[in-house]
Design an enzyme around this catalytic site. Structure first.
Site, PDB file in Angstrom:
ATOM      1  N   TYR A  10      17.843  -8.545  36.897  1.00  0.00           N
ATOM      2  CA  TYR A  10      16.631  -9.179  36.359  1.00  0.00           C
ATOM      3  C   TYR A  10      15.733  -8.166  35.634  1.00  0.00           C
ATOM      4  O   TYR A  10      14.842  -8.566  34.880  1.00  0.00           O
ATOM      5  CB  TYR A  10      15.802  -9.859  37.460  1.00  0.00           C
ATOM      6  CG  TYR A  10      16.498 -10.968  38.224  1.00  0.00           C
ATOM      7  CD1 TYR A  10      17.713 -11.487  37.790  1.00  0.00           C
ATOM      8  CD2 TYR A  10      15.931 -11.501  39.376  1.00  0.00           C
ATOM      9  CE1 TYR A  10      18.345 -12.496  38.504  1.00  0.00           C
ATOM     10  CE2 TYR A  10      16.558 -12.513  40.082  1.00  0.00           C
ATOM     11  CZ  TYR A  10      17.763 -12.996  39.647  1.00  0.00           C
ATOM     12  OH  TYR A  10      18.375 -14.001  40.357  1.00  0.00           O
ATOM     13  N   HIS A  45      25.785 -10.051  43.894  1.00  0.00           N
ATOM     14  CA  HIS A  45      25.210 -11.090  43.030  1.00  0.00           C
ATOM     15  C   HIS A  45      26.208 -12.194  42.674  1.00  0.00           C
ATOM     16  O   HIS A  45      25.873 -13.374  42.685  1.00  0.00           O
ATOM     17  CB  HIS A  45      24.661 -10.444  41.753  1.00  0.00           C
ATOM     18  CG  HIS A  45      23.565 -11.232  41.109  1.00  0.00           C
ATOM     19  ND1 HIS A  45      22.512 -10.646  40.450  1.00  0.00           N
ATOM     20  CD2 HIS A  45      23.362 -12.565  41.025  1.00  0.00           C
ATOM     21  CE1 HIS A  45      21.706 -11.604  39.994  1.00  0.00           C
ATOM     22  NE2 HIS A  45      22.199 -12.770  40.333  1.00  0.00           N
ATOM     23  N   LYS A  64      19.816  -7.635  44.435  1.00  0.00           N
ATOM     24  CA  LYS A  64      21.253  -7.948  44.361  1.00  0.00           C
ATOM     25  C   LYS A  64      22.022  -6.909  43.569  1.00  0.00           C
ATOM     26  O   LYS A  64      21.522  -6.375  42.574  1.00  0.00           O
ATOM     27  CB  LYS A  64      21.452  -9.322  43.703  1.00  0.00           C
ATOM     28  CG  LYS A  64      20.531 -10.397  44.264  1.00  0.00           C
ATOM     29  CD  LYS A  64      20.833 -11.779  43.731  1.00  0.00           C
ATOM     30  CE  LYS A  64      19.710 -12.745  44.079  1.00  0.00           C
ATOM     31  NZ  LYS A  64      18.567 -12.702  43.159  1.00  0.00           N
ATOM     32  N   ASP A  67      12.382 -12.919  45.506  1.00  0.00           N
ATOM     33  CA  ASP A  67      13.794 -12.741  45.162  1.00  0.00           C
ATOM     34  C   ASP A  67      13.924 -12.070  43.795  1.00  0.00           C
ATOM     35  O   ASP A  67      13.503 -12.629  42.785  1.00  0.00           O
ATOM     36  CB  ASP A  67      14.481 -14.112  45.126  1.00  0.00           C
ATOM     37  CG  ASP A  67      15.973 -13.987  44.866  1.00  0.00           C
ATOM     38  OD1 ASP A  67      16.713 -13.790  45.843  1.00  0.00           O
ATOM     39  OD2 ASP A  67      16.385 -14.056  43.699  1.00  0.00           O
TER      40      ASP A  67
END
Ligand code: A2P
Length: 263
Positions: A56, A112, A81, A51
């Site tokens: 990120y 997200h 996302k 994930d």
């Protein structure tokens, strides 16, 4: 079956019929070499769900590990996302994710956070990109049931997955049932961070099975058919979090854990 095969092969069926592994590796805050190493370690152990997210900043590292793992791309389920800040630029964002990952497609692409409401227009554009084959599945994250119903009303399509914060401490039977009734797979993030791993009741259950409290929490997700994506960059904890296929929780233990939320 070997433990590695169990980790890799334990999955749920999404509404489309596609399979999604029940246990995955979360990568929030994993950056650079430590992200590459964590994903490599996870794939080696048998994790097949990774994930990530545009936010990120580690999609390139995830892609690099997948490419170097020797596991075929088809056998790995990668989620990324769409950040709220990129709504209106869905296509460019997904193309950038694919570029960074080095993939032709992602397995699951999520909104997200609700971008100031359910935003059925964003959802429609995601469905279009799915139809073009850039994402095998599309879904949402941090959506309420009301918001899920709103995007379904306009598009006729439920998200494949809703990824929300989830653990025994947050268990909510109504929310759980509402996802199931709609055929929306519940995926839980922060399964460990949201728990007091020193809770005495949890310690008792862990002791009874000769496992750690973290393993009990993750096994509880499995017993409920909820996808769990514990995050770790520590090789030992990545292995610990996957060693949950050698024991089962009884229904009374599951009930007791359900009660942690007091809901
Ligand atoms: P670390 O990366 O050093 O292992 P969550 O996925 O619930 O948000 O939890 C992530 C946090 O929990 C991270 O700080 C991670 O640290 C820590 N963590 C991961 N696995 C375990 C475990 N088995 N026991 C205790 N802490 C863990």
């Amino acid at each position: 079956m070997s433990e590695q095969e169990l980790i890799a092969g334990t999955s749920v069926e999404l509404a489309s019929g596609a399979k999604m592994p029940l246990l995955g590796l979360g990568t929030w805050q994993a950056r650079g070499r430590s992200a590459v190493d964590a994903v490599a370690r996870a794939l080696e152990i048998g994790y097949r769900l990774i994930d990530t997210a545009t936010m990120y900043g580690n999609e390139a590292e995830v892609g690099q590990s997948v490419a170097e793992s020797g596991v075929s791309r088809e056998d790995i389920f990668v989620t990324t996302k769409l950040p709220t800040s990129r709504t209106g630029r869905e296509r460019a964002t997904l193309e950038e994710s694919l570029d960074a990952l080095g993939f032709e497609y992602v397995d699951l692409w999520l909104i997200h956070w609700p971008p100031g409401g359910a935003r059925p227009d964003v959802w429609e554009r995601m469905l279009q990109l799915q139809a073009e084959g850039l994402a095998r599945e599309v879904g949402v994250s941090n959506y309420s049931i009301r918001q899920i119903d709103e995007i379904e009303r306009t598009s006729g399509r439920f998200p494949a997955v809703n990824q929300i914060e989830w653990s025994p401490a947050l268990f909510d039977r109504e929310v759980f049932d509402a996802h199931r009734e709609r055929g929306v797979q519940l995926e839980g993030y922060s399964p460990l961070k949201t728990m007091n791993l020193r809770d005495r009741r949890l310690a008792r259950i862990a002791e009874a099975h000769g496992v750690t409290p973290a393993q009990v929490v993750l096994r509880w997700h499995l017993e409920h058919g909820i996808v769990a994506i514990p995050k770790s960059t520590n090789a030992e904890r990545i292995a610990e979090n996957a060693a949950i296929f050698g024991f089962e929780l009884s229904s009374s233990e599951v009930d007791e854990l359900d009660g942690f939320s007091g809901a």
